[in-house]
Structures are given as structure tokens and as C-alpha cells.
Design an enzyme around this catalytic site. Structure first.
Site, short mmCIF file in Angstrom:
data_model
loop_
_atom_site.label_atom_id
_atom_site.label_comp_id
_atom_site.label_asym_id
_atom_site.label_seq_id
_atom_site.Cartn_x
_atom_site.Cartn_y
_atom_site.Cartn_z
N LYS A 188 0.82 -1.21 0.00
CA LYS A 188 0.00 0.00 0.00
C LYS A 188 0.86 1.27 0.00
O LYS A 188 0.58 2.21 -0.75
CB LYS A 188 -0.89 -0.04 1.26
N ARG A 201 -10.72 3.87 9.26
CA ARG A 201 -10.49 2.53 9.78
C ARG A 201 -11.80 1.91 10.30
O ARG A 201 -11.84 0.72 10.55
CB ARG A 201 -9.51 2.56 10.96
N ARG A 236 11.75 -7.33 13.17
CA ARG A 236 10.88 -6.65 14.13
C ARG A 236 10.00 -7.67 14.84
O ARG A 236 9.54 -8.63 14.22
CB ARG A 236 9.96 -5.67 13.38
N ARG A 275 -2.03 -9.76 13.53
CA ARG A 275 -2.23 -8.43 12.91
C ARG A 275 -3.15 -8.52 11.69
O ARG A 275 -4.01 -7.67 11.47
CB ARG A 275 -0.87 -7.85 12.45
N ARG A 289 11.01 -9.72 6.23
CA ARG A 289 11.58 -8.37 6.38
C ARG A 289 12.69 -8.34 7.42
O ARG A 289 12.59 -8.95 8.49
CB ARG A 289 10.48 -7.38 6.81
P1 AMP Z 1 -0.59 3.05 10.71
O1 AMP Z 1 0.73 3.68 10.43
O2 AMP Z 1 -1.65 3.44 9.72
O3 AMP Z 1 -0.50 1.55 10.89
O4 AMP Z 1 -1.08 3.64 12.11
C1 AMP Z 1 -0.33 3.48 13.30
C2 AMP Z 1 -1.24 3.65 14.51
O5 AMP Z 1 -1.85 4.95 14.50
C3 AMP Z 1 -2.41 2.67 14.57
O6 AMP Z 1 -2.04 1.45 15.17
C4 AMP Z 1 -3.41 3.44 15.41
O7 AMP Z 1 -3.07 3.38 16.80
C5 AMP Z 1 -3.20 4.87 14.95
N1 AMP Z 1 -4.08 5.20 13.80
C6 AMP Z 1 -3.70 5.53 12.53
N2 AMP Z 1 -4.77 5.80 11.76
C7 AMP Z 1 -5.86 5.63 12.54
C8 AMP Z 1 -7.26 5.74 12.32
N3 AMP Z 1 -7.77 6.09 11.13
N4 AMP Z 1 -8.08 5.51 13.39
C9 AMP Z 1 -7.60 5.19 14.60
N5 AMP Z 1 -6.30 5.04 14.86
C10 AMP Z 1 -5.42 5.26 13.85
#
Ligand code: AMP
Length: 225
Positions: A18, A93, A166, A177, A133
Site C-alpha cells: 500500500k 479505519r 521486528r 495483525r 523483512r
Molecule cells: P498506521 O501507520 O496506519 O498503521 O497507524 C499506526 C497507529 O496509529 C495505529 O495502530 C493506530 O493506533 C493509529 N491510527 C492511525 N490511523 C488511525 C485511524 N484512522 N483511526 C484510529 N487510529 C489510527
């Protein structure tokens, strides 16, 4: 087509490519990529009020409350650079966030999301991609044991630092996940399917092949259902 206003959402599980596709799309169409994850990480780093609120949820791998992320998106979409379109990554989300986004767009300029891309990759392939990775402890450079191996299997090509995996890239954690992702993503897919703006794109193949499939989906938007 390049001139049209594109308001896109990119959905896809961890390991679906993505991030890579988001970058290519923003370059091709000259629209900003808006990642709530990036905005939140920056806020945590800068220790802003928002960052302090978000940190404990992020550290536990939980979703940050809807009102916080919706507020971030509202502010960001009001900026000048979003007037000719944007690409959302990591937002929405939840269906509550999707509904809030519709409301924001209605109020801002009475126009809606033009397309939602759902990048689809099966679990076996995702496991292969994510469990391979490796990251350098010293400089953070990323490798993949199959797709992008370092010259010396244990060390970084750039700085010679030790490579590690990681914790959340280990198989059991990856499976967990992916299960959480699938559960969160299903209602969003349904939401955009009902609005007839969902494009399911096969995420297996070369970066270029996948990119072309996405572009074809975006171009065919008006004919799709
Ligand atoms: P990501 O980099 O998109 O995986 O986001 C990292 C973390 O940020 C997630 O595990 C959430 O804790 C928070 N986060 C990012 N986007 C959202 C969203 N749209 N709604 C709620 N939490 C978010």
C-alpha cells in the site's frame, strides 16, 4: 483524466504494498498523501497535545478514538493542497470514520470520495512478504530475505550494522495483525461497495503491474459497479 479531481482511499493489509502504491499514485496525479498514522507519529514525536492523547493507544496497537482522528482529517482536508484531490491512507479505519468523512466532504465542497481501492493479497503471500523483512539496527535500512536480500545475510549493505526482525514481523504476530486488519476492513469494504465506489485490485505481481491495475480501476470508475 489527469486533470480530474481525485479523492481516493487506499485500503490494504500490512504487507500489501500500500505504501509503495500510495507514493506512485500521489506522484502521478499530483495529489497529497494523507496518512493518519504519519500525522499521529509526528504529533507524538513533537509531544503536542494531540500526540500525548494518541500515544497510549498507539503503543498498545489500538485504534486512536474516532473524534481525535476525525479532527485531524477535518483540519487536513481544509488545506489548500487538498482542493484538487487527495489520497487517504490509514483512514478511515471504522464505518463511523467513513460516515464522518462523508459529512466533512459534504460540508466542505459538496463532493464525495471518487474511488476506494482495496488491494487484495492472500494470507500466504502476506506471511511470506512480512516474515522475510529485516531491518538494520544502526541505520534503519530495510531488506527482504527473498525479494531484496543483503549481500551478507546478517549485515547491512550501507553501514555494516546488524540486521534484525521486528517483533511484530514474526509469524504468530503477523497472523494476529492480519486477523485484526481483516475484521476492521470488512465493514469498510461493504460500506464502499454499497456506495458503488469500491475497486478490488489484485495486489500480487510486480509493483508496475499492480500500479497499472489501480490506474485502470480509477479510470474505469464511472463505468464500475
Ligand atoms: P498506521 O501507520 O496506519 O498503521 O497507524 C499506526 C497507529 O496509529 C495505529 O495502530 C493506530 O493506533 C493509529 N491510527 C492511525 N490511523 C488511525 C485511524 N484512522 N483511526 C484510529 N487510529 C489510527
Amino acid at each position: 483524466m489527469e486533470e480530474a479531481i481525485l479523492k481516493l482511499i487506499l485500503l490494504g493489509p500490512p504487507g500489501s504494498g500500500k505504501g509503495t502504491q500510495a507514493k506512485l499514485l500521489t506522484e502521478k496525479y499530483g495529489i497529497p498523501q494523507i496518512s493518519t498514522g504519519d500525522i499521529l507519529r509526528e504529533a507524538v514525536k513533537q509531544r503536542t497535545e494531540l500526540g500525548l492523547k494518541a500515544k497510549k493507544f498507539m503503543n498498545q496497537g489500538e485504534l486512536v478514538p474516532d473524534d481525535v482522528v476525525v479532527g485531524i482529517i477535518r483540519e487536513r482536508l481544509e488545506k489548500e493542497d487538498c482542493q484538487r484531490g487527495f489520497l487517504l491512507d490509514g483512514f478511515p479505519r471504522t464505518t463511523e470514520q467513513a460516515r464522518a468523512l462523508d459529512e466533512i466532504l459534504n460540508k466542505l465542497e459538496d463532493s464525495q470520495i471518487t474511488g476506494t481501492i482495496n488491494l487484495e493479497v492472500d494470507e500466504e503471500e502476506l506471511l511470506k512478504r512480512l516474515s522475510g523483512r529485516r531491518i538494520c539496527r544502526e541505520c534503519g535500512e530495510g531488506y527482504h530475505v527473498i525479494f531484496d536480500p543483503p549481500t551478507n545475510s546478517d549485515n547491512c549493505n550501507e553501514c555494516g550494522g546488524e540486521l534484525y526482525q521486528r517483533e511484530d514481523d514474526q509469524e504468530d504476530t503477523i497472523k494476529a495483525r492480519l486477523a485484526v486488519y481483516a475484521e476492521q476492513n470488512a465493514p469498510l469494504v461493504k460500506y464502499y461497495q454499497e456506495k458503488k465506489i469500491l475497486h478490488r485490485v489484485d495486489g500480487k505481481g510486480s509493483i508496475q503491474q499492480i500500479f497499472e491495475r489501480i490506474i485502470a480501476a480509477i479510470k474505469g470508475s464511472s463505468k464500475d459497479d
